[in-house]
Write a protein that holds these residues in place. Structure first.
Motif, PDB file in Angstrom:
ATOM      1  N   ALA A  69       0.815  -1.220   0.000  1.00 62.56           N
ATOM      2  CA  ALA A  69       0.000   0.000   0.000  1.00 62.56           C
ATOM      3  C   ALA A  69       0.844   1.263   0.000  1.00 62.56           C
ATOM      4  CB  ALA A  69      -0.936   0.006   1.218  1.00 62.56           C
ATOM      5  N   LEU A  70       2.114   1.155   0.382  1.00 64.39           N
ATOM      6  CA  LEU A  70       3.006   2.317   0.365  1.00 64.39           C
ATOM      7  C   LEU A  70       3.119   2.930  -1.028  1.00 64.39           C
ATOM      8  CD1 LEU A  70       5.941   0.948   2.557  1.00 64.39           C
ATOM      9  CD2 LEU A  70       4.325   2.747   3.223  1.00 64.39           C
ATOM     10  N   ALA A  71       2.884   2.113  -2.069  1.00 64.11           N
ATOM     11  CA  ALA A  71       3.008   2.614  -3.435  1.00 64.11           C
ATOM     12  C   ALA A  71       2.010   3.725  -3.740  1.00 64.11           C
ATOM     13  CB  ALA A  71       2.832   1.467  -4.433  1.00 64.11           C
ATOM     14  N   ALA A  72       0.949   3.818  -2.971  1.00 69.42           N
ATOM     15  CA  ALA A  72      -0.057   4.862  -3.208  1.00 69.42           C
ATOM     16  C   ALA A  72       0.397   6.235  -2.730  1.00 69.42           C
ATOM     17  CB  ALA A  72      -1.375   4.489  -2.522  1.00 69.42           C
ATOM     18  N   LEU A  73       1.478   6.272  -1.958  1.00 71.01           N
ATOM     19  CA  LEU A  73       1.994   7.550  -1.473  1.00 71.01           C
ATOM     20  C   LEU A  73       2.921   8.164  -2.511  1.00 71.01           C
ATOM     21  CD1 LEU A  73       2.843   6.613   2.233  1.00 71.01           C
ATOM     22  CD2 LEU A  73       0.776   7.729   1.354  1.00 71.01           C
ATOM     23  N   ARG A  74       2.932   9.484  -2.593  1.00 74.70           N
ATOM     24  CA  ARG A  74       3.801  10.208  -3.507  1.00 74.70           C
ATOM     25  C   ARG A  74       4.798  11.032  -2.693  1.00 74.70           C
ATOM     26  NH1 ARG A  74       2.714   7.048  -5.998  1.00 74.70           N
ATOM     27  NH2 ARG A  74       1.326   6.753  -7.756  1.00 74.70           N
ATOM     28  N   ALA A 109       2.700  10.316  10.726  1.00 69.65           N
ATOM     29  CA  ALA A 109       1.806  10.296   9.566  1.00 69.65           C
ATOM     30  C   ALA A 109       1.908   8.977   8.808  1.00 69.65           C
ATOM     31  CB  ALA A 109       2.125  11.467   8.641  1.00 69.65           C
ATOM     32  N   VAL A 110       3.120   8.492   8.600  1.00 64.69           N
ATOM     33  CA  VAL A 110       3.298   7.245   7.853  1.00 64.69           C
ATOM     34  C   VAL A 110       2.794   6.059   8.676  1.00 64.69           C
ATOM     35  CG1 VAL A 110       5.025   5.679   6.869  1.00 64.69           C
ATOM     36  CG2 VAL A 110       5.145   8.137   6.407  1.00 64.69           C
ATOM     37  N   THR A 111       3.031   6.076   9.976  1.00 65.19           N
ATOM     38  CA  THR A 111       2.517   5.005  10.832  1.00 65.19           C
ATOM     39  C   THR A 111       0.999   4.950  10.767  1.00 65.19           C
ATOM     40  OG1 THR A 111       4.397   5.209  12.348  1.00 65.19           O
ATOM     41  CG2 THR A 111       2.419   4.125  13.193  1.00 65.19           C
ATOM     42  N   ARG A 128       8.200  -3.901  16.219  1.00 62.27           N
ATOM     43  CA  ARG A 128       8.142  -3.067  15.022  1.00 62.27           C
ATOM     44  C   ARG A 128       7.797  -1.602  15.308  1.00 62.27           C
ATOM     45  NH1 ARG A 128       6.052  -6.855   9.982  1.00 62.27           N
ATOM     46  NH2 ARG A 128       7.930  -8.179  10.015  1.00 62.27           N
ATOM     47  N   LEU A 129       6.983  -1.347  16.291  1.00 62.10           N
ATOM     48  CA  LEU A 129       6.621   0.023  16.631  1.00 62.10           C
ATOM     49  C   LEU A 129       7.333   0.446  17.913  1.00 62.10           C
ATOM     50  CD1 LEU A 129       2.776   0.007  15.868  1.00 62.10           C
ATOM     51  CD2 LEU A 129       4.580   1.170  14.575  1.00 62.10           C
ATOM     52  N   PRO A 130       7.707   1.712  18.003  1.00 59.26           N
ATOM     53  CA  PRO A 130       7.507   2.773  17.012  1.00 59.26           C
ATOM     54  C   PRO A 130       8.516   2.700  15.865  1.00 59.26           C
ATOM     55  CG  PRO A 130       8.708   3.661  18.867  1.00 59.26           C
ATOM     56  CD  PRO A 130       8.355   2.243  19.234  1.00 59.26           C
ATOM     57  N   LEU A 131       8.067   3.120  14.691  1.00 60.19           N
ATOM     58  CA  LEU A 131       8.987   3.245  13.571  1.00 60.19           C
ATOM     59  C   LEU A 131      10.029   4.318  13.872  1.00 60.19           C
ATOM     60  CD1 LEU A 131       6.506   3.231  10.540  1.00 60.19           C
ATOM     61  CD2 LEU A 131       8.026   1.368  11.248  1.00 60.19           C
ATOM     62  N   VAL A 132      11.172   4.198  13.226  1.00 58.64           N
ATOM     63  CA  VAL A 132      12.236   5.197  13.354  1.00 58.64           C
ATOM     64  C   VAL A 132      12.656   5.610  11.949  1.00 58.64           C
ATOM     65  CG1 VAL A 132      14.544   5.702  14.231  1.00 58.64           C
ATOM     66  CG2 VAL A 132      13.038   4.159  15.498  1.00 58.64           C
ATOM     67  N   LEU A 133      12.690   6.916  11.685  1.00 60.08           N
ATOM     68  CA  LEU A 133      13.150   7.417  10.395  1.00 60.08           C
ATOM     69  C   LEU A 133      14.662   7.590  10.469  1.00 60.08           C
ATOM     70  CD1 LEU A 133      12.539   8.458   7.543  1.00 60.08           C
ATOM     71  CD2 LEU A 133      12.174  10.734   8.544  1.00 60.08           C
ATOM     72  N   VAL A 134      15.398   6.755   9.742  1.00 58.91           N
ATOM     73  CA  VAL A 134      16.855   6.802   9.770  1.00 58.91           C
ATOM     74  C   VAL A 134      17.378   7.406   8.477  1.00 58.91           C
ATOM     75  CG1 VAL A 134      17.070   4.854  11.356  1.00 58.91           C
ATOM     76  CG2 VAL A 134      17.007   4.431   8.895  1.00 58.91           C
ATOM     77  N   GLY A 135      18.611   7.900   8.536  1.00 53.45           N
ATOM     78  CA  GLY A 135      19.234   8.533   7.383  1.00 53.45           C
ATOM     79  C   GLY A 135      19.324  10.029   7.557  1.00 53.45           C
ATOM     80  N   ASP A 136      20.361  10.628   6.955  1.00 55.99           N
ATOM     81  CA  ASP A 136      20.576  12.063   7.100  1.00 55.99           C
ATOM     82  C   ASP A 136      20.026  12.867   5.929  1.00 55.99           C
ATOM     83  OD1 ASP A 136      22.353  11.436   5.087  1.00 55.99           O
ATOM     84  OD2 ASP A 136      24.165  11.979   6.203  1.00 55.99           O
ATOM     85  N   GLY A 137      19.427  12.187   4.937  1.00 54.64           N
ATOM     86  CA  GLY A 137      18.901  12.903   3.780  1.00 54.64           C
ATOM     87  C   GLY A 137      19.956  13.238   2.755  1.00 54.64           C
TER      88      GLY A 137
END
Length: 270
Positions: A69-74, A109-111, A128-137
């Motif tokens: 379902a993630l594919a529906a996000l832009r 929002a993504v959760t 699995r929860l909470p999700l963590v957003l990793v990476g510096d961009g």
């Protein structure tokens, strides 16, 4: 004559591609801005070691393989402002920078979105929860392979698959960085040695064996095409394969690939 017809990067691992007019291929062989962020499960925020390289298994975070379902996000990503925007059906889901507060907004929002999908129960499994957003961009770190590569496939191959499926096949299903046209179906799998795209010379690496992520419709997030079994049954493949990996030739400096660039390759079987 073979040419580049589409270019994509994927700012967030497992979410939608961002179409580009050009891509910068870094000296390390990765695409700038590609897979620079990832949503990881709570118990999997530390990378595994793969021969001295960081490795982030996709099964331990949000990916299309398990959460189609993630594919529906832009997704769109502003490199300069380090700002992420996520939409669904032209409606804003969240927009935030990559500071602590912004990351919390993006995770929330993504959760919420994933929990409301049919795969939401998977996210509720222990650890699995909470999700963590990793990476510096900035650093491209979250490819499926620890080494990191540029990925490519031909429109000819997806057109042959579409004929076998008797249904349209969007190139975005395959999450490649580069899509080319002007070669026959599967010809890219027969390339050997050097491949020149625009002003950059690559060395051919392995083929890309596909996973369930390709079953997800890139607009709706529904699994609506049996890509894997069609590749093996209709084309006699031992493993479901479409596209191949490339690395810049040794000593290559950072360079830019653009839509319309000519592609030159040696295909001994064609």
């Amino acid at each position: 004559m073979a040419r580049v017809v589409a270019l994509y990067r994927h700012p967030i691992k497992g979410l939608t591609p961002e179409a580009r007019e050009s891509l910068t291929v870094q000296a390390d062989g990765r695409v700038a801005g590609d897979r620079v962020l990832a949503f990881r499960f709570a118990d999997a925020v530390t990378p595994e070691d793969r021969g001295g390289l960081d490795y982030w298994p996709k099964a331990k975070g949000l990916s299309l393989q398990d959460f189609p379902a993630l594919a529906a996000l832009r997704v769109s990503f502003d490199d300069t402002q380090r700002r992420v925007r996520i939409e669904r059906k032209d409606e804003l889901v969240v927009e935030a920078c990559l500071d602590a507060a912004g990351r919390a907004e993006l995770v929330a929002a993504v959760t919420e979105f994933v929990l409301a999908t049919r795969e939401g129960r998977r996210l509720q499994r222990p650890g699995r929860l909470p999700l963590v957003l990793v990476g510096d961009g900035e650093a491209s770190r979250f490819q499926d392979r620890a080494r990191g590569y540029v990925s490519l496939h031909s429109h000819g191959s997806t057109a042959a698959l579409a004929d076998a499926l008797d249904a349209p096949v969007d190139d975005r299903r395959f999450r490649s960085n580069i899509v080319i046209d002007g070669v026959g179906p599967w010809e890219e799998l027969a390339w050997s040695g050097e491949v020149r795209i625009g002003e950059l010379t690559f060395r051919t690496q392995g083929p890309i064996v596909r996973c369930l992520a390709t079953h997800a419709n890139p607009d709706t997030g529904e699994r609506d095409a049996k890509v894997l079994t069609t590749l093996t049954s209709a084309f006699g493949q031992g493993e479901p394969t479409l596209g191949r990996l490339l690395l810049p030739a040794a000593g290559s400096a950072e360079a830019t690939i653009r839509i319309g660039d000519e592609v030159q390759a040696h295909s001994p079987l064609f």
